[in-house]
Scaffold this active site. Structure first.
Site: not given
Ligand code: PAF
Length: 277
Positions: A29, A31-32, A34, A147, A181-182, A184
């Site tokens: 899922f 987003h920008a 990632h 995170d 951005m998330s 969620r």
């Molecule tokens: O940050 C995330 O999307 C997840 O916690 C990760 C690092 C891919 C581990 O599942």
């Protein structure tokens, strides 16, 4: 862009990639935020590998794993457009085959904040990330600052277990109104989406106060509290002003500090943070 599912396919495909390899683990899922990690990885490596795996082990019993948003076709298009070389989409059975019994449990830094609110979460994260690192064997791996505690846990694990790779942290990407951005964010109703930038407003208020000379942990936590109180849809889980490495709460900021918070907007739990240095 090559796509693989099983570990055997991944290992075979990994052999033909040019090194160094940059790795971006994700739960999909995309987003920008990632894609910005993919771009960082592309700049510093000859090949980029991305994994998409919604890791059941990091969801608690009251967190709805089956409701986690998924859109693999869109993810694959975004990754192909970004120039990714290899995407690994393992199934839960590929990662946790029947009889699986080994867990990675990082002490200390996993205990406060997210660890206290989500028991078992970081055991699931550390275990899957260790397995992904072992499988992909990258020279560097990319994680988002959003995170922040996950970054601290993964850095600790990487040191403690001697993974021969560098952990690179990319900045949090934000919507124009400040919301981080998330994946969620897609759970938010229109009204909740309007309320959600309160997290960023609370962090910004405390940061401004820090920059004006306020270095007391209590005062900065109170500054975040005061902003959150004004948003009726926000239900606070924690506000923190902690040491940026150990994540222990600070009475007084002397070196770097991490301001962070977790807030329910309706049923959606959002987190955000800002580093003070
Ligand atoms: O940050 C995330 O999307 C997840 O916690 C990760 C690092 C891919 C581990 O599942």
């Amino acid at each position: 862009m090559k796509q693989v599912v099983s570990l055997e396919e991944l290992r075979a495909a990994r052999k033909s990639l040019a090194e160094p390899i940059g790795f971006v683990p994700t739960m999909g899922f995309l987003h920008a935020g990632h894609i910005s990690l993919v771009e960082l990885a592309k700049k510093a490596n000859a090949s980029v590998v991305v994994s998409i795996f919604v890791n059941p082990a990091q969801f608690g019993p009251n967190e709805d794993l089956s409701a986690y948003p998924r859109d693999i076709p869109k993810d694959l298009k975004m990754l192909a457009d970004a120039g990714v070389d290899l995407v690994w989409l393992p199934t839960p059975d590929d990662v946790y085959p029947p009889g699986f019994a080994t867990w990675v449990s990082v002490e200390g830094v996993t205990e406060p904040l997210e660890g206290a609110s989500r028991p078992g979460h970081f055991r699931g994260v550390a275990t899957v990330v260790a397995k992904l690192f072992n499988a992909v064997q990258p020279q560097s791996a990319y994680f988002g600052q959003k995170d922040a505690q996950q970054v601290a846990v993964i850095k600790q694990m990487t040191r403690d277990l001697n993974f021969p790779l560098e952990i690179v942290v990319g900045p949090t990407l934000r919507e124009p109104d400040g919301l981080a951005m998330s994946s969620r964010n897609s759970y938010l109703s229109a009204e909740e989406r309007q309320a959600a930038p309160v997290l960023h407003r609370a962090l910004s208020a405390a940061k401004t106060s820090y920059e004006a000379g306020e270095h007391s942990g209590d005062a900065l936590r109170a500054a975040m509290h005061d902003v959150l109180k004004q948003e009726p849809l926000a239900r606070l889980q924690y506000v923190s002003c902690a040491d940026s490495l150990t994540l222990q709460e600070l009475n007084q900021i002397e070196n770097d500090a991490l301001l962070s918070l977790a807030v329910f907007i309706g049923k959606t739990r959002l987190i955000d943070n800002v580093l003070l240095s």
